[in-house]
Design an enzyme around this catalytic site. Structure first.
Site, PDB file in Angstrom:
ATOM      1  N   ASP B 192       0.828  -1.212   0.000  1.00  0.00           N
ATOM      2  CA  ASP B 192       0.000   0.000   0.000  1.00  0.00           C
ATOM      3  C   ASP B 192       0.866   1.268   0.000  1.00  0.00           C
ATOM      4  OD1 ASP B 192      -1.841   1.995   0.598  1.00  0.00           O
ATOM      5  OD2 ASP B 192      -2.589   1.066   2.446  1.00  0.00           O
ATOM      6  N   HIS B 365      -4.437   4.226   6.362  1.00  0.00           N
ATOM      7  CA  HIS B 365      -3.283   3.788   5.560  1.00  0.00           C
ATOM      8  C   HIS B 365      -1.967   4.111   6.265  1.00  0.00           C
ATOM      9  CE1 HIS B 365      -5.676   2.833   1.968  1.00  0.00           C
ATOM     10  NE2 HIS B 365      -6.434   3.851   2.335  1.00  0.00           N
TER      11      HIS B 365
END
Lengths: 552, 552
Positions: B192, B365
Site C-alpha cells: 500500500d 493507511h
C-alpha cells in the site's frame, strides 16, 4: 439614526472571492476592492464571476472612488467590467495600480481611467470621509489596511493580511498606527477570516527562502519553480536563491511575465541587470545555470506548468535532472489538477518538490493568534468578520466573543446586507441587490440559472433529438422521424436502441395525426414522453430530449 | 524463464481505486480484490468505473477465485459487474463477504454466487498455489494481507493497511506471521503506497474514541456523527461514547443501515439490545438522549448528511443545540462539497466539529515508518509498490531504496503490465489489456471517449440546433430554418442573435439550393460553418452546432 454610516458588502461574504464593500455616509459612497469570483464546478463553461453592482449604479453620482487593499484577482479582477458601467477614480499603492493598469490595457480601457497612486500612510480627504492607507503584510507586495474616517467614527478594514514580523522587503505591518487608531477608538472592524480555523501564528515568508536555498544546493539540472505570479516576495526569494547558486532566471507564463515586469519597473522586484534572460535563451546556458519561474502552480491545464508536464510547452521540454518546485498550496478544488501534474512530471523523470514533501509554501492570511492581535490593537466597538465562507465568519465571530466582545456587537452579514452605524449603535437595517454576474466569453450576465441547469443536464446525460416533418393538410408524416444523439451513447453501439426510438416516435406521431391531435405542444410533449419512457427503461438514463416537428 | 509467476495489476496503479491484481502460475490464475473506481470531473455523468477484465475472460477456465483483502468499495465494488461475465468463487473474511453479499442481493446475483468465508490465518490450497490470509489492521474490520505461496516463492500483498498497535477489537496485525514469512523468504512484496508521503506513524483508531467521549460531554442537543459506513471500529466508538453518555443510537443512510446490519449480525459490531432504535423513533426521546450515525461525510449531495443540512431529510430536521461531528477527511476533490455542508449546518444554527477543528479522524493507511516496518519484516527480494497514483508509487520506490533495496529489484508497474518472476529473477515482460469501463445507468461500457467529449462540449458551451426541411425536386425550402438552443444563452435575452442565426442559415441554404449543392454533408457543413462564425464573432463561444436538414 439620522446621519449614519452604511457598510454594504456587495461581495466576499459566504464564499471566497469577489470582494467588494461599499461604505456610505450621507451622499458619499466609497468602494473598497472590486474583485472577481471563481466559478464552482456546477457553473459549467463560466469563465469568471463579477459582482452585481446595481446598487452603485443607482447611486452613480455619489460614488467617489474604489480604494484597493492589494492587487490579487479576488480584489481587483472585476475592475474592467465595472469601469465599463461606471467610470470612477481608482486609488491604491503603485503595484496594485500597476497590475490593474495592465489588466485595463488588455481590455482597451486604460486611457480613460483615473488612477491615483498612494503610499502607505497617505490619506485621501473626500468631502465627508477620509480614507487612510496603512501598510500591512500579505502574499503580495503593496498590501494595505484601509481606515475610513467618518464623522461617526473609524471603520477599519484589514484587507487580506498576515502579521509577518520579518517580511522580505523589511516593510513591516504598521502595527503602531493600528494601535494608535485603536486608542482613538475604532467604531467597526472588518477583518480577514480566511484562516481563522488555523491555530497559532502563520510562518514568515522568510522561512521559504531558507528552504529554497537548501533545495537549490547541488542540483545538476534546471530548477523550475511554479508559484503565484503576484507573490512578488516569493519570486524575489527564488531570484535570490538563483543568484546565490549562480543561475540565470527566466519567466514563463503570461501573468508571470506581465506582473514581474510591472513589479520590476516600479521597484518592487530587485533583479540584477544580467540575471534575467528571455525564456527563448535558456538553451544558451548549461542546465545547472538556469532557473525558470513559471505560472500554473494550481495545475490549471492551460497554464505553463501543466503544458510543460504534458509536453505542450513551446520552449521548455523536460530533461533528466530537472527539479520542479511547486511553491504553492492547492486551493480547495484544485488538488486533483495539481496531483495530475505532479504524477506526469515524475513519469517524465523529473524530480518534484511540493508542499507534502517540503515546506515550500506559507499562507498569506492571518492565523488565530494574529487575528487576536488585530482585535486587541483595534479594540473595536463593533465587529464584522469579512472574507470567508460562512464557517469562517462564524468562527471569527466566536473568536471575537472569546476575546470579550458581546454577541450583539458582532454582525455576520450576507452579501447585500446593510449594516448601519452611528457612533453608539449598529444594526442590520436593510438589503440591497447583490449577487453573481456570470461572464462567459464576451457575454456578461447572459448565462443564467436556466442555461446552467440545461448545461448540467446535457453534461450528465447527453441529449437525443427526434425530428420529423409533417403535412397538416393531409395529416401525414413527410420526413423522419430521424434521431440524432450527442453525449448519450455512441451511435454505433446503440443502433438497435435508436431504431426502437424511431419506432415508438413514429407510432406516437401516426396516432396523433390519425386523431388529428396536431397542437404543437401536445405533439411534441407526447413524442418526448414515449421516447423518455423507452430510454429510461432500456438505459436508466434521462438525456435531454428534444422533439422537433416541422410543418411543411 | 520456464515456470514463472506472473503478477498482473488490472487496476489500482496510477490512480486511487479500482484495485484488482491477477497472479498466474502455470494454468492457475487467482485474483486479489475486484474494486470499482471513481469517475473524475471530466467523466460527465459516469456513475462508476470498473476494470477491463478481457485478460481474465480470455483465460476463463484458469481463474480459480477472487481473494479479498477487505470490504471497501475500491476493492469489492466491481464484483457484481464482473460476476455477470465470469462466475468464480469468492474468498474473504466474514465481514468482507457479508458486504459483498449485500451488494449482490441488490443486483439480484446473490444466489448463484460461490462464497467461501475464511478466518485470518486460513490457507486455501489450490492445485499449484496456496493462498494465506493474514490478519491486518485498517479502517474497516476483517482486513487481511494475502500471501500467495507459489513454487517459485511467496508473493506478499499487504492490501490496504495501517499498523495499529491498539485496535478497537484488540485484534492486532499478525506481525509475527509476517516476520516468519520474511524469515522463510519473500519473493515479491506488493505494498500500500497511499500515505507514503506522510512522515512518522499514523495515530491509532483508539485516539478518536477519547476525542469523541470528550466532545459528547455536556451536549444538550442531539449528536449527529457522519462517517464512512464501512468504518465499523469508528462506529463502535461512537456507540461506546453514546452508551457512556446514555444516548440511544439510530442509523441514517442506506449504506449505513446495510453495513451495520451485516456487521452486527456477524458479531463485528457490539450494540446492547436496547440501545439501537429505528430512525423514526428518535422523536420519542429527548434530544440529549439521541445519537444519530449517518452517511454523507464526503458532502455527497444525495447522502443523508447533505440532505439534513439542506432541509431535505425525511426524518431529521436541524434543531438548536444539535452537534454535528464529521468524523472523516474529505477525499481530494470533495473539499468544496464538505465545506458547503458545513456552511449550511452553521447557517441553520447547529454546532459543527470537523477535522480542521478537532482530531476526529485518523487515516487507515500506513505512514512512512509503518511502511518501513513492513519492508523490514518482509525483507523481500523484489518489490512492487501498489495502491497509489504515480507520485506515491515513485516515493514508495524511493523508500525501498533508502532501506537498501537495489533499483533493479523494484518495479513500478502500470495497469496491464506483466511482472514475470521466478525464484531468482524478475522482469516486466509484456502487457495485457487493462483499463476503465465506464458505467452510466445500467449501461456498462457504452459511454466512451466520444460520448464524454460531446458531454464536455455540451457542458461548457451548450448547443444550438438549426433545422430545416427542403424539397429536392423543386430545390426549395419547405420549412424552417428554425433554431433551438439549450445551455447556450437564455432565449429571451438572445432574440436578436437567434434571428441573425436564422438569417445566415436561410441565406446559406438558399445559395446551396440555387447552385443545386444538395449533397447532405456539404449542406450541413456549410450551414454549420456560417452559424459557427456568426456565433463566435458575436459571443466568443463555440456551442455544439447541429444542422438538421430533412428532405420532404
Amino acid at each position: 439614526m439620522s446621519d449614519t454610516v452604511k457598510v454594504i458588502p456587495l461581495g466576499g461574504l459566504g464564499s471566497i472571492g469577489k470582494n467588494i464593500t461599499a461604505i456610505q455616509y450621507k451622499s458619499e459612497i466609497i468602494v473598497i476592492d472590486c474583485g472577481m469570483g471563481f466559478p464552482d464546478e456546477q457553473m459549467y463553461g463560466v469563465d469568471l464571476i463579477i459582482p452585481d453592482i446595481t446598487y452603485l449604479l443607482a447611486h452613480k453620482d455619489q460614488v467617489k472612488g474604489i480604494f484597493f487593499t492589494h492587487g490579487h484577482e479576488d480584489h481587483i479582477g472585476a475592475v474592467p467590467y465595472i469601469l465599463q458601467q461606471i467610470n470612477i477614480p481608482l486609488y491604491g499603492t503603485r503595484l496594485t495600480l500597476g497590475i490593474i493598469e495592465n489588466k485595463l490595457q488588455e481590455h482597451g480601457l486604460a486611457k480613460d481611467c483615473k488612477m491615483h497612486s498612494v503610499e502607505p500612510g497617505d490619506c485621501i480627504q473626500l468631502e465627508q470621509m477620509k480614507i487612510e492607507f496603512i501598510r500591512s503584510t500579505h502574499s503580495i507586495a503593496g498590501a494595505c489596511c484601509i481606515a475610513v474616517h467618518t464623522p461617526e467614527g473609524i471603520i477599519f478594514h484589514t484587507g487580506d493580511f498576515k502579521v509577518d514580523y520579518t517580511p522580505i522587503d523589511g516593510q513591516t505591518m504598521d502595527l503602531e498606527r493600528i494601535g494608535e487608531l485603536g486608542k482613538q477608538g475604532i467604531l467597526l472592524l472588518l477583518a480577514d477570516s480566511t484562516n481563522v480555523e488555523r491555530k497559532g501564528h502563520s510562518p514568515s515568508e522568510q522561512t521559504i527562502g531558507k528552504t529554497l536555498r537548501r533545495l537549490f544546493e547541488g542540483v545538476k539540472g534546471r530548477v523550475i519553480v511554479a508559484t503565484f505570479a503576484s507573490n512578488i516576495h516569493r519570486i524575489q526569494q527564488i531570484i535570490d536563491a538563483s543568484i546565490k547558486h549562480n543561475r540565470k532566471v527566466a519567466f514563463s507564463g503570461r501573468s508571470m511575465e506581465n506582473i514581474t515586469k510591472v513589479a520590476k519597473t516600479l521597484g518592487y522586484l530587485d533583479i540584477p541587470e544580467n540575471m534575467l534572460i528571455p525564456l527563448e535563451e535558456i538553451h544558451n546556458y548549461s542546465n545547472d545555470k538556469i532557473t525558470i519561474i513559471t505560472t500554473g502552480s494550481q495545475g490549471e491545464p492551460m497554464a505553463a506548468l501543466a503544458r510543460i508536464a504534458f509536453g505542450h510547452h513551446r520552449v521548455i521540454k523536460i530533461q533528466p535532472n530537472d527539479l520542479f518546485i511547486i511553491s504553492a498550496s492547492p486551493i480547495p478544488g484544485n488538488d486533483k489538477l495539481v496531483s495530475k501534474v505532479i504524477n506526469e512530471l515524475y513519469k517524465k523523470g523529473a524530480e518534484v518538490i511540493y508542499k507534502d514533501i517540503e515546506d515550500v509554501h506559507v499562507s498569506g492570511h492571518a492565523y488565530k493568534e494574529e487575528l487576536k492581535l488585530i482585535h486587541s490593537l483595534t479594540h473595536p466597538k463593533f465587529f464584522m468578520p469579512a472574507h470567508g465562507e460562512y464557517r469562517h465568519l462564524k468562527h471569527h465571530s466566536d473568536l471575537a466573543k472569546e476575546m470579550g466582545m458581546k454577541q450583539e456587537n458582532i454582525f455576520i452579514l450576507q452579501d447585500g446586507d446593510v449594516l448601519e452605524l452611528d457612533h453608539e449603535k449598529a444594526a442590520i437595517t436593510g438589503r440591497v441587490r447583490a449577487g453573481n454576474i456570470l461572464v462567459d466569453g464576451i457575454g456578461v450576465g447572459d448565462v443564467g440559472n436556466i442555461v446552467l441547469r440545461d448545461r448540467k443536464h446535457l453534461a450528465e446525460e447527453g441529449m437525443l433529438i427526434v425530428v420529423a416533418a409533417i403535412d397538416l393538410e393531409t395529416y401525414s408524416i413527410m420526413g423522419g422521424p430521424d434521431v440524432i444523439t450527442r453525449g448519450f451513447v455512441y451511435a454505433k453501439d446503440a443502433e438497435e436502441l435508436i431504431n426502437q426510438v424511431k419506432a415508438v416516435a413514429t407510432k406516437e406521431l401516426e396516432m396523433c395525426l390519425a386523431y388529428q391531435m396536431v397542437e404543437w405542444y401536445i405533439l411534441k410533449a407526447n413524442i418526448k414522453k414515449v421516447v423518455e419512457q423507452l430510454l429510461y427503461e432500456k438505459t436508466k438514463r434521462r438525456p435531454t430530449i428534444l422533439s422537433i416537428i416541422m410543418e411543411v
